[in-house]
Design an enzyme around this catalytic site. Structure first.
Site, PDB file in Angstrom:
ATOM      1  N   LYS B  48       1.139  -0.988  -0.130  1.00 22.55           N
ATOM      2  CA  LYS B  48       0.017  -0.028   0.045  1.00 22.55           C
ATOM      3  C   LYS B  48       1.105   1.533   0.528  1.00 22.55           C
ATOM      4  CE  LYS B  48      -3.946   2.006   0.760  1.00 22.55           C
ATOM      5  NZ  LYS B  48      -4.961   2.119  -0.175  1.00 22.55           N
ATOM      6  N   ASN B  72     -12.755   3.697  -6.657  1.00 20.99           N
ATOM      7  CA  ASN B  72     -12.176   4.035  -5.580  1.00 20.99           C
ATOM      8  C   ASN B  72     -11.722   5.748  -5.557  1.00 20.99           C
ATOM      9  OD1 ASN B  72      -9.524   3.782  -4.890  1.00 20.99           O
ATOM     10  ND2 ASN B  72      -8.668   2.065  -6.280  1.00 20.99           N
ATOM     11  N   ILE B  74      -9.986   5.898  -2.546  1.00 23.06           N
ATOM     12  CA  ILE B  74      -9.684   5.489  -0.614  1.00 23.06           C
ATOM     13  C   ILE B  74      -8.965   7.289  -0.142  1.00 23.06           C
ATOM     14  CG2 ILE B  74      -8.393   4.209   0.859  1.00 23.06           C
ATOM     15  CD1 ILE B  74     -10.888   2.802  -1.008  1.00 23.06           C
ATOM     16  N   GLY B  75      -8.285   7.235  -1.036  1.00 25.37           N
ATOM     17  CA  GLY B  75      -7.181   9.158  -0.550  1.00 25.37           C
ATOM     18  C   GLY B  75      -6.206   8.338   0.483  1.00 25.37           C
ATOM     19  N   ASN B 130       4.770   6.501  -7.025  1.00 20.07           N
ATOM     20  CA  ASN B 130       3.481   7.075  -7.385  1.00 20.07           C
ATOM     21  C   ASN B 130       3.407   8.187  -7.724  1.00 20.07           C
ATOM     22  OD1 ASN B 130       0.854   7.619  -7.894  1.00 20.07           O
ATOM     23  ND2 ASN B 130       0.253   6.947  -5.379  1.00 20.07           N
ATOM     24  N   CYS B 133      -0.030  12.348  -8.125  1.00 20.76           N
ATOM     25  CA  CYS B 133      -0.515  12.533  -6.511  1.00 20.76           C
ATOM     26  C   CYS B 133      -0.138  14.529  -6.992  1.00 20.76           C
ATOM     27  CB  CYS B 133      -0.319  12.158  -4.985  1.00 20.76           C
ATOM     28  SG  CYS B 133       1.606  11.562  -5.865  1.00 20.76           S
ATOM     29  N   ASN B 195      -1.853   3.443 -13.697  1.00 21.08           N
ATOM     30  CA  ASN B 195      -2.761   3.252 -13.125  1.00 21.08           C
ATOM     31  C   ASN B 195      -4.358   3.865 -13.272  1.00 21.08           C
ATOM     32  OD1 ASN B 195      -3.300   4.518  -9.815  1.00 21.08           O
ATOM     33  ND2 ASN B 195      -1.891   5.605  -9.798  1.00 21.08           N
TER      34      ASN B 195
END
Lengths: 244, 306
Positions: B48, B72, B74-75, B130, B133, B195
């Site tokens: 995660k 989703n 989820i943040g 990632n 963001c 993604n």
């Protein structure tokens, strides 16, 4: 785990009883649930969470209401077919407060886990309890015990189940509840007023059921809690009801 | 009869026993899946997304199912890098599979800070950055939408580690190969794509978006053709290895990604539906190669290109 269906029939309006053979591999606590795979990939994609309505030496019973396309497809499953279950999952209704006056309060399909809880209270704990169930109308009733309230007044108390029980609650009452979020919220506020205790089983959208997708969280006094893994049963004081 | 096919894949200085990884956000910290499968069977797993401090994530509702997919938001709820090191990694000591840390930040400094904390953790084999963001310094525009930002971020991370750095690309751009090239120029060891695809679902009863965050990322089988197309495009432009991800739910789709150019693949949403699906996918790939008399998985990477 692929288990054989032994029964799948309508027991009330849009409400089905699905009985699955008990593989004798585990015990199940009242309030625990299974993630049921409706079909292989890809439609519907996600498993559906269903609580256990009964657990005997022979079978696991799930009572479900047809609310969408997934549950519609589930009604077509035939006796003898196999179905893929993941579980039992979650914490369940434990810590039975035996010195309190126990009340089971369920609304709609939320009455299902309380049926199993009632049999465990009766047979294992030998504890007295009262049960109160609310439904929209007479044709949706699928329980054969307890006091009934219907929103349309077609059976039992005319109105919602929280109104029916409100005057009976006090500091000596301990409630086990499951039902629509709006009803649980109302019940929680009443419990604060009356000073009674309550364990409540919550519903949430879930993708995995095993604590990894983080999709099912609810706001608690200590940040987000996962309904699947930290619940589905919570002490009502843990939940931030204003956010529900 | 035991199969003789060679499923091993090399990435940077790492050898993966097979090309199957799990995608970040769908596999917890690995620990959660131990009771459902043997983690040692995986080529590796990507944990995660980790941020420099613990993150609570978005308000619910966070997910909604869609035809053959899910949305989703989820943040990026996660325990933060410190608790990952202190609480999660010790439970993975005995795992004989590559653990890849997915990292998430809102500034280059945050990413660098996370890598500095993880650098001495021998159990962490590689990083997946990632870039989907918001970059606070750029007014919240996603790092991954701008090749210059991706170059700067990737270079900063590469400068402080010898572990392989994988850059995970967002598909929500005009030309993903431009972003992939920026990662390659910054000496990324690999790119992973795609993604999730940004989407929205409306509840016609409330007349509002279902998700509290309004938009969410679409994943699941519905998106695999988009991922396969983008891997195809990126393979034509870059030389570094590609990790294919997006909607993989069986070995057939995994093989499609490999044939358009993925050296490794990640399984995501399918882990939610069948926690040991990766084991089936590995076996399915092995069976395919056996049946086709292909000796090594490397022989079919990019074979769909003429």
């Amino acid at each position: 785990m692929e288990l054989k269906i032994v029964e799948n029939r309508e027991i009330a309006k849009n409400t089905f009883s699905l009985k699955i053979e008990n593989p004798a591999l585990f015990d199940i606590k009242p309030g625990q649930f299974f993630m049921v795979r409706i079909n292989g990939f890809n439609y519907p994609l996600l498993r559906r969470p269903f609580s256990v309505a009964n657990f005997t030496g022979n079978y696991i019973e799930i009572i479900y209401r047809v609310v969408g396309e997934g549950t519609k497809i589930l009604t077509d499953k035939k006796v003898g077919e196999f179905i893929d279950l993941l579980g039992p999952l979650g914490n369940g209704f434990d810590e039975i407060a035996e010195n309190k006056k126990i009340m089971l309060v369920g609304g709609g399909i939320g009455a299902a886990p309380l049926i199993y809880l009632s049999s465990v209270l009766k047979n294992r704990h030998k504890t007295p309890y009262e049960a109160f169930f609310g439904f929209n109308s007479k044709d949706e009733i699928y329980v054969d015990f307890g006091s009934i309230a219907t929103m349309d007044g077609s059976s039992g108390f005319d109105g919602n189940v929280v109104d029916m029980i409100e005057d009976r609650l006090n500091e000596d009452t301990f409630i086990f509840a499951c039902g629509p979020t709006i009803m649980m919220k109302r019940l929680a506020y009443v419990c604060y007023d009356k000073g009674c205790g309550m364990k409540v089983s919550l519903e949430s959208r879930m993708a995995c059921g095993i604590g990894v997708c983080l999709g099912c969280v609810v706001e608690s006094q200590n940040g987000f809690k996962k309904v699947c893994e930290d619940g589905p049963v919570f002490d009502f004081r843990e939940i931030v009801w204003q956010a529900m | 009869m035991a199969s003789n096919v060679n499923l091993t894949v090399k990435l940077g200085n790492l050898i993966f026993k097979n090309p199957v990884l799990t995608a970040s956000g769908t596999f917890g910290y690995g620990v959660e899946y131990k009771k459902y499968m043997d983690l040692d069977k995986l080529g590796g797993f990507i944990v995660k997304g980790l941020s420099i401090v613990e993150k609570q994530g978005n308000k619910p509702p966070r997910i909604v199912e869609t035809p053959s997919g899910m949305l989703n938001a989820i943040g990026l709820q996660n325990v933060g890098v410190d608790r990952f090191i202190n609480e999660k990694l010790p439970k993975l000591k005995d795992v004989n599979s590559h653990i890849i840390a997915n990292i998430y930040g809102t500034s280059v400094d945050e990413f660098v800070g996370i890598v500095e904390k993880l650098e001495n953790e021998g159990l962490v084999s590689a990083y997946e950055v990632n870039v989907s963001c918001p970059n606070v310094a750029q007014g919240g525009a996603l790092f991954g939408k701008n090749p210059d930002n991706v170059f700067e971020l990737t270079s900063a991370v590469k400068n402080i580690t010898d572990k392989p750095v994988i850059v995970k690309l967002t598909p929500n751009v005009d030309d993903i190969s431009i972003i992939a090239l920026a990662a390659q120029d910054a000496k990324a060891d690999a790119v992973s794509l795609i993604n999730t695809i940004t989407g929205m679902v409306i509840d016609t009863k409330t007349k509002k978006p279902v998700l509290a965050n309004k938009t969410g990322g679409l994943s699941g089988p519905a998106i695999y053709p988009v991922g396969v197309r983008m891997v195809y495009e990126v393979y034509e432009k870059v030389k570094i290895p590609i990790i294919g991800v997006g909607g993989i739910y069986n070995s057939g789709v995994a093989l499609q990604y490999i044939m358009v150019g993925a050296s490794l693949i990640e399984v995501g949403t399918a882990n939610f539906i069948k926690p040991d699906i990766t084991v089936e996918i590995i076996e399915g790939i092995r069976r395919y190669l056996d049946e086709e008399n292909i000796n090594s998985i490397g022989d079919i990477v990019g074979i769909a290109h003429i």
